[in-house]
Write a protein that holds these residues in place. Structure first.
Motif, PDB file in Angstrom:
ATOM      1  N   ILE A 135       0.853  -1.198   0.000  1.00 13.78           N
ATOM      2  CA  ILE A 135       0.000   0.000   0.000  1.00 13.78           C
ATOM      3  C   ILE A 135       0.880   1.236   0.000  1.00 13.78           C
ATOM      4  O   ILE A 135       0.654   2.187  -0.755  1.00 13.78           O
ATOM      5  N   TRP A 162       1.613   4.638  -2.737  1.00 12.46           N
ATOM      6  CA  TRP A 162       1.123   5.900  -2.171  1.00 12.46           C
ATOM      7  C   TRP A 162       1.659   7.080  -2.961  1.00 12.46           C
ATOM      8  O   TRP A 162       2.842   7.147  -3.270  1.00 12.46           O
ATOM      9  N   LEU A 201      -3.718   8.853   7.956  1.00 12.40           N
ATOM     10  CA  LEU A 201      -4.219   8.536   6.614  1.00 12.40           C
ATOM     11  C   LEU A 201      -3.930   7.085   6.258  1.00 12.40           C
ATOM     12  O   LEU A 201      -4.784   6.394   5.686  1.00 12.40           O
ATOM     13  N   LEU A 202      -2.743   6.599   6.605  1.00 12.31           N
ATOM     14  CA  LEU A 202      -2.402   5.202   6.338  1.00 12.31           C
ATOM     15  C   LEU A 202      -3.329   4.266   7.103  1.00 12.31           C
ATOM     16  O   LEU A 202      -3.824   3.282   6.551  1.00 12.31           O
ATOM     17  N   ASP A 245      -6.365   4.823   8.046  1.00 11.61           N
ATOM     18  CA  ASP A 245      -7.680   4.856   7.398  1.00 11.61           C
ATOM     19  C   ASP A 245      -7.711   3.986   6.144  1.00 11.61           C
ATOM     20  O   ASP A 245      -8.672   3.249   5.909  1.00 11.61           O
ATOM     21  N   VAL A 246      -6.659   4.051   5.325  1.00 10.91           N
ATOM     22  CA  VAL A 246      -6.611   3.254   4.094  1.00 10.91           C
ATOM     23  C   VAL A 246      -6.507   1.762   4.429  1.00 10.91           C
ATOM     24  O   VAL A 246      -7.165   0.931   3.799  1.00 10.91           O
ATOM     25  N   LEU A 286      -9.891   0.545   5.327  1.00  9.89           N
ATOM     26  CA  LEU A 286     -10.749   0.375   4.148  1.00  9.89           C
ATOM     27  C   LEU A 286     -10.406  -0.892   3.358  1.00  9.89           C
ATOM     28  O   LEU A 286     -11.289  -1.577   2.860  1.00  9.89           O
ATOM     29  N   ARG A 287      -9.136  -1.175   3.239  1.00  8.66           N
ATOM     30  CA  ARG A 287      -8.712  -2.306   2.398  1.00  8.66           C
ATOM     31  C   ARG A 287      -8.656  -3.634   3.140  1.00  8.66           C
ATOM     32  O   ARG A 287      -8.908  -4.680   2.557  1.00  8.66           O
TER      33      ARG A 287
END
Length: 136
Positions: free
Chosen positions: A24, A28, A36-37, A39-40, A43-44
């Motif tokens: 990931i 980026w 932010l990381l 959160d991603v 999500l994934r």
């Protein structure tokens, strides 16, 4: 009054998940922060980890710092083209180059660790044959 349910603890990170998080980071391209990381990743991977949990894994910490330095350097111009296929190819090249840089960094750290282990084994009088014995 409603009773608050304690948050469910995310499962421990396995090697495969650490690799996925590093990938990931390889792709980026925007502003990078731990929040932010996180959160991603949520999500994934459908698990939310703390900054501390991510930071304690050396591969994630190094991939994060490498990408953060790369993004803050600003030396790379953003390439935009009109052809969607060409843009996809350029994005893939950028991601693969970032992955290559991360893997080279990890490899260098492993080589340093090996040199340390070799030195420590030598000071203890352990020879090549002893160190290469098969596992029981």
């Amino acid at each position: 009054m409603a009773k608050l349910q304690p948050k469910k603890r995310s499962k421990n990170l396995s090697d495969a998940e650490i690799k996925q998080i590093a990938e990931i980071l390889d792709g980026w391209s925007d502003k990078l922060t731990w929040e932010l990381l996180i959160d991603v990743i949520e999500l994934r991977m459908f698990n939310r980890y703390t900054r501390q949990a991510l930071y304690k894994h050396e591969r994630i910490r190094n991939a994060f710092e490498l990408k953060k330095n790369e993004l803050s350097g600003g030396g790379k111009a953003v390439k935009r083209v009109t052809s969607p296929q060409l843009q996809i190819a350029l994005d893939r090249i950028d991601r693969l180059e970032a992955e290559n840089r991360r893997l080279e960094s990890e490899n260098n750290m492993l080589l340093e660790q090996y040199a340390r282990w070799a030195y420590n084994a030598h000071t203890r009088g352990l020879d090549h044959e002893f160190l290469n014995r098969p596992l029981p």
